[in-house]
Design an enzyme around this catalytic site. Structure first.
Site, short mmCIF file in Angstrom:
data_model
loop_
_atom_site.label_atom_id
_atom_site.label_comp_id
_atom_site.label_asym_id
_atom_site.label_seq_id
_atom_site.Cartn_x
_atom_site.Cartn_y
_atom_site.Cartn_z
N LYS A 11 54.63 65.52 19.03
CA LYS A 11 54.31 65.68 17.62
C LYS A 11 54.98 66.65 16.89
CE LYS A 11 49.95 62.81 17.72
NZ LYS A 11 48.67 62.53 17.46
N TYR A 51 51.21 53.76 12.60
CA TYR A 51 49.95 54.02 12.73
C TYR A 51 49.05 52.97 11.87
CZ TYR A 51 50.00 58.37 15.73
OH TYR A 51 50.15 59.22 16.56
N ASN A 114 47.74 67.68 17.11
CA ASN A 114 47.28 67.64 18.54
C ASN A 114 48.54 67.37 19.76
OD1 ASN A 114 47.35 64.86 18.02
ND2 ASN A 114 45.32 64.37 18.58
N HIS A 117 50.96 62.10 21.41
CA HIS A 117 50.33 60.82 21.40
C HIS A 117 50.69 60.23 22.58
CE1 HIS A 117 49.77 56.57 20.22
NE2 HIS A 117 50.78 56.16 20.64
N GLU A 128 54.30 49.48 21.26
CA GLU A 128 54.82 50.87 20.80
C GLU A 128 56.01 51.18 21.30
OE1 GLU A 128 50.45 52.69 20.20
OE2 GLU A 128 51.72 53.61 21.71
P1 RTP Z 1 46.92 59.25 19.99
O1 RTP Z 1 46.61 58.03 19.39
O2 RTP Z 1 47.76 60.09 19.08
O3 RTP Z 1 47.31 59.29 21.17
O4 RTP Z 1 45.77 59.80 19.83
P2 RTP Z 1 44.14 59.25 20.42
O5 RTP Z 1 44.29 57.90 20.75
O6 RTP Z 1 43.56 60.51 21.24
O7 RTP Z 1 43.46 59.36 18.96
P3 RTP Z 1 43.02 58.36 17.99
O8 RTP Z 1 41.58 57.97 17.53
O9 RTP Z 1 44.02 56.97 18.03
O10 RTP Z 1 43.88 58.91 16.58
C1 RTP Z 1 45.35 58.92 16.22
C2 RTP Z 1 45.63 60.32 15.81
O11 RTP Z 1 45.03 60.36 14.53
C3 RTP Z 1 44.91 61.89 14.33
N1 RTP Z 1 43.42 62.26 14.13
N2 RTP Z 1 42.83 62.86 12.99
N3 RTP Z 1 41.12 64.58 11.27
C4 RTP Z 1 40.72 63.72 12.29
O12 RTP Z 1 39.64 63.62 12.31
C5 RTP Z 1 41.52 62.81 13.24
N4 RTP Z 1 41.23 61.82 14.10
C6 RTP Z 1 42.15 61.46 14.47
C7 RTP Z 1 45.19 62.43 15.57
O13 RTP Z 1 46.49 63.35 15.68
C8 RTP Z 1 44.90 61.35 16.67
O14 RTP Z 1 45.75 61.77 17.71
MG MG Z 2 45.36 56.33 19.96
#
Ligand code: RTP
Ligand code: MG
Length: 140
Positions: A11, A51, A114, A117, A128
């Site tokens: 990212k 997204y 973070n 992804h 994807e």
């Molecule tokens: P990713 O999809 O990016 O691999 O991450 P993930 O599964 O661990 O997290 P997900 O729940 O799918 O959320 C996608 C991305 O959205 C951002 N996020 N921001 N500000 C917040 O509370 C928040 N929560 C999620 C993060 O960049 C997350 O990786």
């Molecule tokens: Mg995710």
């Protein structure tokens, strides 16, 4: 465990800090092979399309802005159980909860910014991967 492919994104917070190589080393040390990779600049609209599943979440707009704020490196990782293995190497979404040694524990700046992804299931991995790559670009 079968050989799988998963979509990974390094990212903007990580490309900005020149961390692509350090993150790739973590994937390779875990036995994941980078079988496709390119550096691209997403528009906010393209980030929004990628997204779309998070459209109703409060962080959606901020996430799309962030993903378009600098180049990203999109990749296909291949290996035994690659989807789960990649998520293990990434660590928890919030770096405060990420296990020591994971990419997010070492490099992530916040829950939003973070560093990486990774796809979360075989169906989403296939979708994807085809969002970013044609078959010709993937050399396993
Ligand atoms: P990713 O999809 O990016 O691999 O991450 P993930 O599964 O661990 O997290 P997900 O729940 O799918 O959320 C996608 C991305 O959205 C951002 N996020 N921001 N500000 C917040 O509370 C928040 N929560 C999620 C993060 O960049 C997350 O990786
Ligand atoms: Mg995710």
């Amino acid at each position: 465990m079968a050989t799988e492919r998963t979509l990974s994104i390094i990212k903007p917070d990580a490309t900005r800090r020149n961390l692509t190589g350090k993150i790739n080393a973590k994937f390779e040390e875990a036995g994941l092979r980078i079988i496709a990779q390119k550096r691209i600049q997403l528009t906010k609209a393209q980030a929004g399309e990628f997204y779309a599943v998070h459209k109703e979440r409060p962080f959606y707009d901020e996430l799309c802005e962030f993903m378009a704020s600098a180049p990203v490196v999109v990749q296909v990782l291949e290996g035994e159980g690659a989807i789960a293995k990649n998520r293990e190497v990434m660590g928890a979404t919030n770096p405060a909860d990420a296990a020591p040694g994971t990419i997010r524990a070492e490099f992530a700046e916040s829950v939003g910014e973070n560093s990486v992804h990774g796809s979360d299931a075989p169906e989403t991995a296939a979708e994807e991967i085809s969002f970013y790559f044609s078959g010709l670009e993937i050399v396993g």
